[in-house]
Design a protein around this motif. Structure first.
Motif, PDB file in Angstrom:
ATOM      1  N   CYS A  48       0.635  -1.213  -0.071  1.00 19.32           N
ATOM      2  CA  CYS A  48       0.134   0.049   0.021  1.00 19.32           C
ATOM      3  C   CYS A  48       0.968   1.324  -0.063  1.00 19.32           C
ATOM      4  N   GLY A  49       2.119   1.022  -0.036  1.00 18.23           N
ATOM      5  CA  GLY A  49       3.053   2.174  -0.077  1.00 18.23           C
ATOM      6  C   GLY A  49       3.517   2.557   1.057  1.00 18.23           C
ATOM      7  N   VAL A  50       3.446   2.180   2.200  1.00 14.86           N
ATOM      8  CA  VAL A  50       3.770   2.586   3.662  1.00 14.86           C
ATOM      9  C   VAL A  50       5.336   2.230   3.490  1.00 14.86           C
ATOM     10  N   ASP A  51       5.978   3.022   4.077  1.00 13.81           N
ATOM     11  CA  ASP A  51       7.288   3.067   4.373  1.00 13.81           C
ATOM     12  C   ASP A  51       7.696   2.567   5.842  1.00 13.81           C
ATOM     13  N   LEU A  52       8.391   1.349   5.755  1.00 10.12           N
ATOM     14  CA  LEU A  52       8.668   1.022   7.122  1.00 10.12           C
ATOM     15  C   LEU A  52      10.119   1.191   7.577  1.00 10.12           C
ATOM     16  N   SER A  53      10.873   1.629   6.672  1.00  6.12           N
ATOM     17  CA  SER A  53      12.487   1.599   6.744  1.00  6.12           C
ATOM     18  C   SER A  53      12.874   2.712   7.609  1.00  6.12           C
ATOM     19  N   GLY A  54      11.906   3.643   7.950  1.00  5.14           N
ATOM     20  CA  GLY A  54      12.389   4.736   8.975  1.00  5.14           C
ATOM     21  C   GLY A  54      13.306   5.633   8.274  1.00  5.14           C
ATOM     22  N   ARG A  55      13.839   5.496   7.022  1.00  7.45           N
ATOM     23  CA  ARG A  55      14.516   6.329   6.298  1.00  7.45           C
ATOM     24  C   ARG A  55      13.698   7.620   5.604  1.00  7.45           C
ATOM     25  N   LEU A  56      14.069   8.818   5.396  1.00  6.66           N
ATOM     26  CA  LEU A  56      13.330   9.880   4.748  1.00  6.66           C
ATOM     27  C   LEU A  56      13.327   9.448   3.349  1.00  6.66           C
ATOM     28  N   PRO A  57      12.058   9.949   2.823  1.00  5.93           N
ATOM     29  CA  PRO A  57      12.213   9.366   1.442  1.00  5.93           C
ATOM     30  C   PRO A  57      13.147  10.508   0.664  1.00  5.93           C
ATOM     31  N   ASP A  58      13.701  10.078  -0.844  1.00  6.59           N
ATOM     32  CA  ASP A  58      14.500  10.767  -1.404  1.00  6.59           C
ATOM     33  C   ASP A  58      13.932  12.067  -1.751  1.00  6.59           C
ATOM     34  N   LEU A  59      14.744  13.126  -2.174  1.00  5.03           N
ATOM     35  CA  LEU A  59      14.128  14.381  -2.771  1.00  5.03           C
ATOM     36  C   LEU A  59      13.773  13.994  -4.193  1.00  5.03           C
ATOM     37  N   PRO A  60      12.658  14.384  -4.666  1.00  5.19           N
ATOM     38  CA  PRO A  60      12.143  14.257  -5.876  1.00  5.19           C
ATOM     39  C   PRO A  60      13.077  15.038  -7.020  1.00  5.19           C
ATOM     40  N   GLU A  61      13.295  14.444  -8.132  1.00  8.73           N
ATOM     41  CA  GLU A  61      13.789  15.286  -9.535  1.00  8.73           C
ATOM     42  C   GLU A  61      12.817  15.891 -10.573  1.00  8.73           C
ATOM     43  N   THR A  62      11.513  14.995 -10.051  1.00  7.64           N
ATOM     44  CA  THR A  62      10.449  15.780 -10.754  1.00  7.64           C
ATOM     45  C   THR A  62       9.258  15.604 -10.145  1.00  7.64           C
ATOM     46  N   ILE A  63       8.151  16.553 -10.214  1.00  6.39           N
ATOM     47  CA  ILE A  63       6.967  16.366  -9.520  1.00  6.39           C
ATOM     48  C   ILE A  63       5.868  16.365 -10.443  1.00  6.39           C
ATOM     49  N   ASN A  64       5.026  15.457 -10.593  1.00  6.42           N
ATOM     50  CA  ASN A  64       4.109  15.183 -11.589  1.00  6.42           C
ATOM     51  C   ASN A  64       2.612  15.305 -10.669  1.00  6.42           C
ATOM     52  N   PHE A  65       2.029  16.452 -11.228  1.00  6.29           N
ATOM     53  CA  PHE A  65       0.566  16.565 -10.695  1.00  6.29           C
ATOM     54  C   PHE A  65      -0.335  15.835 -11.708  1.00  6.29           C
ATOM     55  N   GLN A  66      -0.503  14.663 -11.666  1.00  2.39           N
ATOM     56  CA  GLN A  66      -1.128  14.043 -12.680  1.00  2.39           C
ATOM     57  C   GLN A  66      -2.542  14.135 -12.937  1.00  2.39           C
ATOM     58  N   ALA A  67      -3.352  14.655 -11.818  1.00  2.00           N
ATOM     59  CA  ALA A  67      -4.596  15.325 -11.797  1.00  2.00           C
ATOM     60  C   ALA A  67      -4.805  16.364 -13.117  1.00  2.00           C
ATOM     61  N   VAL A  68      -3.875  16.949 -13.151  1.00  2.00           N
ATOM     62  CA  VAL A  68      -3.759  18.077 -14.250  1.00  2.00           C
ATOM     63  C   VAL A  68      -2.646  18.279 -15.165  1.00  2.00           C
ATOM     64  N   GLU A  69      -2.193  16.870 -15.322  1.00  2.00           N
ATOM     65  CA  GLU A  69      -0.931  16.780 -16.276  1.00  2.00           C
ATOM     66  C   GLU A  69       0.003  17.753 -16.210  1.00  2.00           C
ATOM     67  N   ARG A  70       0.396  18.271 -15.065  1.00  2.00           N
ATOM     68  CA  ARG A  70       1.374  19.157 -14.828  1.00  2.00           C
ATOM     69  C   ARG A  70       2.679  18.592 -14.287  1.00  2.00           C
ATOM     70  N   THR A  71       3.804  18.837 -15.069  1.00  2.00           N
ATOM     71  CA  THR A  71       5.208  18.219 -14.495  1.00  2.00           C
ATOM     72  C   THR A  71       6.167  19.404 -14.149  1.00  2.00           C
ATOM     73  N   TYR A  72       6.789  19.440 -13.102  1.00  2.00           N
ATOM     74  CA  TYR A  72       7.886  20.309 -12.742  1.00  2.00           C
ATOM     75  C   TYR A  72       9.000  19.425 -12.668  1.00  2.00           C
ATOM     76  N   ARG A  73      10.247  20.138 -13.167  1.00  2.00           N
ATOM     77  CA  ARG A  73      11.488  19.600 -12.991  1.00  2.00           C
ATOM     78  C   ARG A  73      12.148  20.285 -11.732  1.00  2.00           C
ATOM     79  N   VAL A  74      12.625  19.686 -10.886  1.00  2.00           N
ATOM     80  CA  VAL A  74      12.963  20.364  -9.653  1.00  2.00           C
ATOM     81  C   VAL A  74      14.525  20.281  -9.526  1.00  2.00           C
ATOM     82  N   ASP A  75      14.989  21.724  -9.355  1.00  2.00           N
ATOM     83  CA  ASP A  75      16.303  21.848  -9.256  1.00  2.00           C
ATOM     84  C   ASP A  75      16.836  22.280  -7.792  1.00  2.00           C
ATOM     85  N   TYR A  76      17.816  21.800  -7.180  1.00  3.38           N
ATOM     86  CA  TYR A  76      18.229  22.184  -5.848  1.00  3.38           C
ATOM     87  C   TYR A  76      19.368  23.092  -5.793  1.00  3.38           C
ATOM     88  N   LEU A  77      19.327  24.112  -5.251  1.00  5.37           N
ATOM     89  CA  LEU A  77      20.433  24.957  -4.836  1.00  5.37           C
ATOM     90  C   LEU A  77      20.877  24.873  -3.404  1.00  5.37           C
TER      91      LEU A  77
END
Ligand SMILES: [Zn+2]
Length: 236
Positions: free
Chosen positions: A64-93
């Motif tokens: 069901c997608g539950v994380d049990l590893s106790g680790r923080l999830p990785d930072l995303p490289e892209t974010i996809n709001f599928q509901a409206v088909e909008r995608t962002y490329r994420v840059d980290y500075l």
């Protein structure tokens, strides 16, 4: 950190506990609650005795997608709001100071101390929560007008289990995680909640109303139930 078969293990003492309690806690791993004066050295053996239950429960939760590893999830490289088909490329500075998230077209610029993954994840979650309101409100308004099913007010929250709800006063609550679902599932959820403004239950009359507007509602309801796999781990 102690582990049991790859799961982080926390042992807690509860003076009021009568017996040992084993739990799988989302985001944390395995938790064992022991009564006072319990010999912690017995825990591994005790867990071995519950191994079948642990494996079964773990598999079900992870499916069901539950994380049990106790680790923080990785930072995303892209974010996809599928509901409206909008995608962002994420840059980290990487820079000192407070984290900021600025969207520009299809790009998202995140500035802040990269080693503070928790703070960056929180900022991204806040960004998505704001976008959720911005995006979901007009969709709901549009459908409400089209179906001539007015509602009193709307709010967006990040909820654990439900995609949405409708109160007796006509307040529709929507889960911010809907942003990550395919558009047809979001539309169906909005329809589901708006129909509750007529029938505040799941009676035969209610489903008849839903079916008149969306004949394929059974498939969509089923897909909504399994929809959480669309939500990325950084927003769960
Ligand atoms: Zn319902």
């Amino acid at each position: 950190m102690i582990e049991y078969r790859g799961l982080p293990l926390t042992i807690k003492m509860n003076p009021r506990a009568r017996r040992v309690l084993v739990k799988l806690v989302p985001g944390q791993g395995l938790e064992v609650v022991v009564p006072k004066r319990f010999d912690a050295g017995l825990v591994p053996e005790l867990l071995d005795g519950k191994r079948a239950w642990i494996d079964r429960t773990r598999a079900r939760m992870e499916a069901c997608g539950v994380d049990l590893s106790g680790r923080l999830p990785d930072l995303p490289e892209t974010i996809n709001f599928q509901a409206v088909e909008r995608t962002y490329r994420v840059d980290y500075l990487d820079q000192i100071g407070r984290v900021s998230v600025v969207g520009n077209g299809g790009r998202l610029m995140v500035r802040g101390p990269i080693e503070d993954q928790g703070a960056i994840l929180e900022s991204l979650q806040r960004f998505a929560a704001v976008k959720a309101r911005e995006i979901l409100l007009p969709l709901l308004d549009d459908m409400s007008c089209r179906l001539a099913m007015p509602y009193a007010s709307m709010r967006v929250r990040r909820q654990k289990t439900r995609w949405g709800s409708c109160s007796a006063r006509g307040t529709i609550s929507l889960n911010a995680k809907l942003l990550f679902l395919p558009g047809e599932l979001v539309s169906h959820l909005l329809l589901h909640e708006l129909c509750h403004t007529r029938h505040l239950n799941h009676s035969a009359k209610y489903w008849a109303l839903v079916a008149r507007i969306e004949p394929d509602f059974m498939r969509l309801e089923e897909e909504l139930k399994r929809g959480s796999h669309h939500v990325p781990s950084w927003f769960v």
